[in-house]
Scaffold this active site. Structure first.
Site, PDB file in Angstrom:
ATOM      1  N   GLN A 104       0.766  -1.240   0.000  1.00  0.00           N
ATOM      2  CA  GLN A 104       0.000   0.000   0.000  1.00  0.00           C
ATOM      3  C   GLN A 104       0.798   1.291   0.000  1.00  0.00           C
ATOM      4  O   GLN A 104       0.511   2.188  -0.787  1.00  0.00           O
ATOM      5  CB  GLN A 104      -0.970   0.022   1.194  1.00  0.00           C
ATOM      6  CG  GLN A 104      -1.887   1.222   1.189  1.00  0.00           C
ATOM      7  CD  GLN A 104      -2.879   1.264   2.337  1.00  0.00           C
ATOM      8  OE1 GLN A 104      -3.472   2.282   2.613  1.00  0.00           O
ATOM      9  NE2 GLN A 104      -3.065   0.145   3.027  1.00  0.00           N
ATOM     10  N   GLU A 119       0.514  -0.903   8.834  1.00  0.00           N
ATOM     11  CA  GLU A 119      -0.301   0.281   9.085  1.00  0.00           C
ATOM     12  C   GLU A 119      -0.516   0.547  10.571  1.00  0.00           C
ATOM     13  O   GLU A 119      -0.199   1.622  11.085  1.00  0.00           O
ATOM     14  CB  GLU A 119      -1.654   0.116   8.383  1.00  0.00           C
ATOM     15  CG  GLU A 119      -2.699   1.149   8.735  1.00  0.00           C
ATOM     16  CD  GLU A 119      -2.331   2.551   8.289  1.00  0.00           C
ATOM     17  OE1 GLU A 119      -2.497   3.491   9.081  1.00  0.00           O
ATOM     18  OE2 GLU A 119      -1.878   2.710   7.128  1.00  0.00           O
ATOM     19  N   GLY A 132      -8.771  20.986  17.246  1.00  0.00           N
ATOM     20  CA  GLY A 132      -8.409  22.366  16.959  1.00  0.00           C
ATOM     21  C   GLY A 132      -8.641  23.318  18.111  1.00  0.00           C
ATOM     22  O   GLY A 132      -8.411  24.518  17.982  1.00  0.00           O
ATOM     23  N   GLY A 133      -9.124  22.814  19.240  1.00  0.00           N
ATOM     24  CA  GLY A 133      -9.328  23.675  20.392  1.00  0.00           C
ATOM     25  C   GLY A 133     -10.730  24.230  20.499  1.00  0.00           C
ATOM     26  O   GLY A 133     -11.089  24.844  21.504  1.00  0.00           O
ATOM     27  N   ASP A 142       0.216   3.920   6.036  1.00  0.00           N
ATOM     28  CA  ASP A 142       0.580   3.492   4.682  1.00  0.00           C
ATOM     29  C   ASP A 142       0.331   4.591   3.647  1.00  0.00           C
ATOM     30  O   ASP A 142       1.263   5.154   3.077  1.00  0.00           O
ATOM     31  CB  ASP A 142      -0.209   2.237   4.296  1.00  0.00           C
ATOM     32  CG  ASP A 142       0.436   0.958   4.822  1.00  0.00           C
ATOM     33  OD1 ASP A 142       1.674   0.894   4.829  1.00  0.00           O
ATOM     34  OD2 ASP A 142      -0.280   0.037   5.210  1.00  0.00           O
TER      35      ASP A 142
END
Length: 416
Positions: free
Chosen positions: A17, A139, A246-247, A168
């Protein structure tokens, strides 16, 4: 219109992959990608997770669009000479073998530079130099060693891996960026270079906000995490369930018919700028009164579980698309949980070429992913993956320059 990488030739020594993801993107951009496979065997994924007996699997066909396949055994004398000629004729070589595999075939980076000083040699590795550099990686191993799993999961639950193939495919995409940078550098230096991308490094890069939070944690609790203010923080960034990385306060809430539809949910972010619109849409204007404890972001923060519980009471009266139609005009960030079935049938994704229907000579028509990167002057098309060795003779004649007699000799030796 011409393709952006038209005229660039890639020697694809990848499998499974991570490497094929990289070379498929190069092929989508118009590079001539020559996939080298073992005679009679091919890429291991041709036979993995098959849904139709004796037919190339979807695992293989969805990672090898727009490529040509040549069978070759570089360990045989004639195969070694053919491989040397391919190095001479290609601009880029990409591989994701175990450490040292190409060196053992006699093709170290130093040897490749001797054969073709303009060659860009790109490799996917599990780890960079250090205690794990010789370890094998898959992975989920990359997700665990790159910081993703330790920060994924519900607050009181075990670490979790994500279905997104950030180890991957994520590493393969990172490798494309390095290859294109090296290709541009070659235009004025005249020389190729080695490009290496480790899976651990790529996963960590994708988890950079968690490394940000690790440093913030040293200066006090992470107030946007669900552990605040009633839970406890340890020395490392904890798991945060569905809280927004993101807060901004965010969570997944149930929608109408969630009892029978496992994907009847929507993600809603209650950022300060949009909270008033959200409250009004729900008919909860009292939340905006100055005397209400939830009227300010600081007042809501210690009670986010209660806030989202109230929001969920409202969303459960509507389906996820109705909620989105109401909240989007109010600039409330939200996104319905879309299943693979829904995405497969989404007309807009078909229209943009993000989801494509491909016709394969053995398996018939199937859905695949098209190039997610759109160029205005160099659109991508998606062609089916090659059958094993489908272009062997074509490549041996057109690229390597062998005669019919030499090709037969190579076949007799088992080189192709």
């Amino acid at each position: 219109m011409s393709k952006s990488l038209e005229g660039v030739r890639v020697l694809d020594m990848t499998h499974v992959q991570s490497g094929p993801t990289c070379t498929q993107i190069l092929a989508w951009f118009g590079a001539d990608v020559i996939k080298v496979e073992r005679p009679g065997v091919g890429d291991a994924t041709r036979g993995q997770l098959r849904d139709i007996p004796d037919v190339d699997s979807l695992y293989f066909t969805m990672l090898n669009h727009n490529k040509r396949s040549v069978t070759l055994n570089p360990k045989s004398p004639k195969g070694n000479r053919i491989f040397t000629r391919l190095i001479e004729e290609c601009d880029i070589m990409v591989e994701n073998f175990a450490p040292g595999a190409l060196d053992r075939m006699g093709f170290s980076w130093e040897k490749i530079q001797e054969i073709n000083p303009r060659m860009i040699y790109a490799s996917v590795k599990g780890f960079g130099p250090g205690p794990y550099e010789d370890c094998k990686v898959y992975e989920n191993v990359a997700q665990c060693t790159g910081g993703s799993a330790s920060t994924t999961g519900m607050v009181d639950g075990p670490p979790l891996v994500t279905a997104a193939q950030i180890g991957d495919s994520g590493t393969g995409i990172h490798l494309v960026a390095g290859i294109l940078a090296a290709l541009h550098h070659r235009t004025h230096s005249g020389r190729g270079q080695r490009v290496t991308c480790a899976m651990q490094d790529a996963v960590l890069n994708l988890c950079r906000v968690k490394l940000r939070d690790q440093q913030r944690l040293a200066k006090g609790p992470l107030k946007e995490y669900p552990q605040y203010p009633n839970g406890k923080f340890g020395e490392a960034v904890p798991r945060a369930g569905n809280a927004s990385g993101g807060g901004q306060p965010g969570w997944i809430v149930k929608c109408k018919d969630w009892e029978t539809d496992p994907d009847s949910y929507i993600y809603i972010i209650t950022q300060a700028a949009a909270f008033a619109g959200l409250a009004k849409a729900m008919g909860r204007e009292e939340w905006l009164d100055e005397s209400h404890q939830w009227s300010t972001p600081e007042g809501r923060l210690p009670h986010l579980d209660q806030v989202f519980a109230e929001i969920e009471k409202w969303t459960m009266t509507k389906n996820k698309f109705e909620v989105m139609e109401i909240l989007n005009p109010l600039n409330v960030p939200c996104g319905p949980i879309l299943s693979m079935k829904e995405l497969a049938g989404e007309p807009s994704l078909r229209a943009t070429g993000t989801v494509v229907e491909v016709d394969h000579p053995e398996r018939g028509k199937f859905l695949s992913i098209g190039n997610p990167i759109k160029l205005s002057e160099s659109p991508s098309d998606v062609r089916r993956s090659p059958l094993l060795g489908e272009h062997t003779e074509e490549i041996l004649k057109g690229v390597v320059g062998l005669s019919d007699e030499e090709i037969e000799e190579a076949r007799a030796e088992g080189a192709v």
